[in-house]
Design an enzyme around this catalytic site. Structure first.
Site, PDB file in Angstrom:
ATOM      1  N   TRP A   1      13.738  23.404  48.187  1.00 56.55           N
ATOM      2  CA  TRP A   1      15.220  23.695  47.126  1.00 56.55           C
ATOM      3  C   TRP A   1      15.458  24.631  46.035  1.00 56.55           C
ATOM      4  O   TRP A   1      15.934  25.183  46.155  1.00 56.55           O
ATOM      5  CB  TRP A   1      15.860  22.561  47.237  1.00 56.55           C
ATOM      6  CG  TRP A   1      15.892  22.059  48.100  1.00 56.55           C
ATOM      7  CD1 TRP A   1      15.721  20.525  48.981  1.00 56.55           C
ATOM      8  CD2 TRP A   1      16.760  21.601  49.343  1.00 56.55           C
ATOM      9  NE1 TRP A   1      16.406  19.738  49.580  1.00 56.55           N
ATOM     10  CE2 TRP A   1      16.627  20.851  50.885  1.00 56.55           C
ATOM     11  CE3 TRP A   1      17.871  22.781  50.256  1.00 56.55           C
ATOM     12  CZ2 TRP A   1      17.224  20.359  51.630  1.00 56.55           C
ATOM     13  CZ3 TRP A   1      18.237  22.598  51.230  1.00 56.55           C
ATOM     14  CH2 TRP A   1      18.429  21.901  51.309  1.00 56.55           C
TER      15      TRP A   1
ATOM     16  N   ARG B   1      22.633  15.549  46.571  1.00 57.36           N
ATOM     17  CA  ARG B   1      22.068  14.043  46.117  1.00 57.36           C
ATOM     18  C   ARG B   1      23.062  13.045  45.990  1.00 57.36           C
ATOM     19  O   ARG B   1      22.960  11.686  45.967  1.00 57.36           O
ATOM     20  CB  ARG B   1      20.511  13.856  46.359  1.00 57.36           C
ATOM     21  CG  ARG B   1      20.097  14.414  46.909  1.00 57.36           C
ATOM     22  CD  ARG B   1      17.899  14.213  46.049  1.00 57.36           C
ATOM     23  NE  ARG B   1      17.216  14.784  46.298  1.00 57.36           N
ATOM     24  CZ  ARG B   1      16.709  13.315  47.413  1.00 57.36           C
ATOM     25  NH1 ARG B   1      17.573  12.589  47.533  1.00 57.36           N
ATOM     26  NH2 ARG B   1      15.964  13.714  48.076  1.00 57.36           N
TER      27      ARG B   1
ATOM     28  N   TYR C   1      26.842  15.117  38.226  1.00 59.66           N
ATOM     29  CA  TYR C   1      25.557  15.916  39.594  1.00 59.66           C
ATOM     30  C   TYR C   1      26.415  17.304  39.157  1.00 59.66           C
ATOM     31  O   TYR C   1      26.586  17.774  38.772  1.00 59.66           O
ATOM     32  CB  TYR C   1      25.743  15.722  40.948  1.00 59.66           C
ATOM     33  CG  TYR C   1      24.567  16.096  41.548  1.00 59.66           C
ATOM     34  CD1 TYR C   1      23.445  15.832  41.304  1.00 59.66           C
ATOM     35  CD2 TYR C   1      25.599  16.675  42.795  1.00 59.66           C
ATOM     36  CE1 TYR C   1      22.304  16.118  42.368  1.00 59.66           C
ATOM     37  CE2 TYR C   1      24.415  17.050  43.294  1.00 59.66           C
ATOM     38  CZ  TYR C   1      23.098  17.109  43.402  1.00 59.66           C
ATOM     39  OH  TYR C   1      22.078  17.605  44.508  1.00 59.66           O
TER      40      TYR C   1
END
Ligand code: GSH
Length: 199
Positions: free
Chosen positions: A104, A14, A8
């Site tokens: 976002w 997330r 990530y």
């Protein structure tokens, strides 16, 4: 135990629910955080071009909540009965519906601020009231022990509080639930040692 590699950005975002689960379940994994500059090249190699992904002995799993369900399977964190599991999933999905409304990746800062502001001032109050009512005087959202829905509440609300620090001023029970999650030793330890990022 399989070899786990989580990929990530250097953010909670997330991936954080997956990191909470690894921490709580005391499972070793590689927390691989990629640079934005490297993303286009990595994206082109991924089956669905999105992160987080979790490599399990080299097999790529995608979708954060599917990965979270995979990790909680056969643990009490998922909920202790089929109905509790459905309730935990439903709270997670309710939170995720709301978090997914935020733009976002919007590049126009003015538009972004406006939509964030609308969501936080006009939409959030109803959701928070409903969550507080659902929690009632229980210790945890579902059943009588912690589930990943409580974790997800802590993670989502931490991010929302970045944008609206007074968000929970009139929701003492939801604040208490955050404190309870953050006081779980494995979670407290993770929060203390994780990289400090805004989101
Ligand atoms: N529902 C997916 C959403 C995945 C997603 O949209 N990831 C974003 C980061 S939070 C991403 O990969 N953005 C970069 C891009 O789309 O190129 C999940 O929960 O994993």
């Amino acid at each position: 135990m399989p070899d786990y590699k989580l990929i990530y950005f250097n953010m909670r975002g997330r991936a954080e629910i997956i990191r909470y689960l690894f921490a709580y379940l005391d499972i070793k994994y590689e927390d691989h955080r990629i640079e934005q500059a490297d993303w286009p090249e990595i994206k082109s190699t991924l089956p669905f071009g999105k992160i987080p992904i979790l490599e399990v002995d080299g097999l790529i799993l995608h979708q954060s909540l599917a990965i979270a369900r995979y990790l909680t399977r056969n643990t009490d964190l998922a909920g202790k009965t089929a109905t509790e599991q459905c309730q935990a999933d439903a709270i997670v999905d309710t939170l995720d519906d709301f978090m997914s409304c935020f733009p976002w990746a919007e590049k126009n800062q003015e538009v972004k601020n406006q939509v964030f502001n609308e969501l936080l001032t006009q939409e959030a109050p109803r959701l928070l009231q409903d969550l507080e009512t659902y929690l009632g005087d229980k210790e945890w959202f579902i059943g009588n022990s912690v589930t990943w829905a409580d974790f997800y509440w802590d993670i989502c609300s931490t991010t929302l509080l970045v944008f609206k620090p007074d968000l929970l001023d009139s929701h003492p029970r939801l604040r208490t639930l955050r404190k309870k999650v953050q006081a779980i030793p494995a979670i407290a330890n993770w929060i203390q040692r994780r990289p400090q990022t805004k989101l």
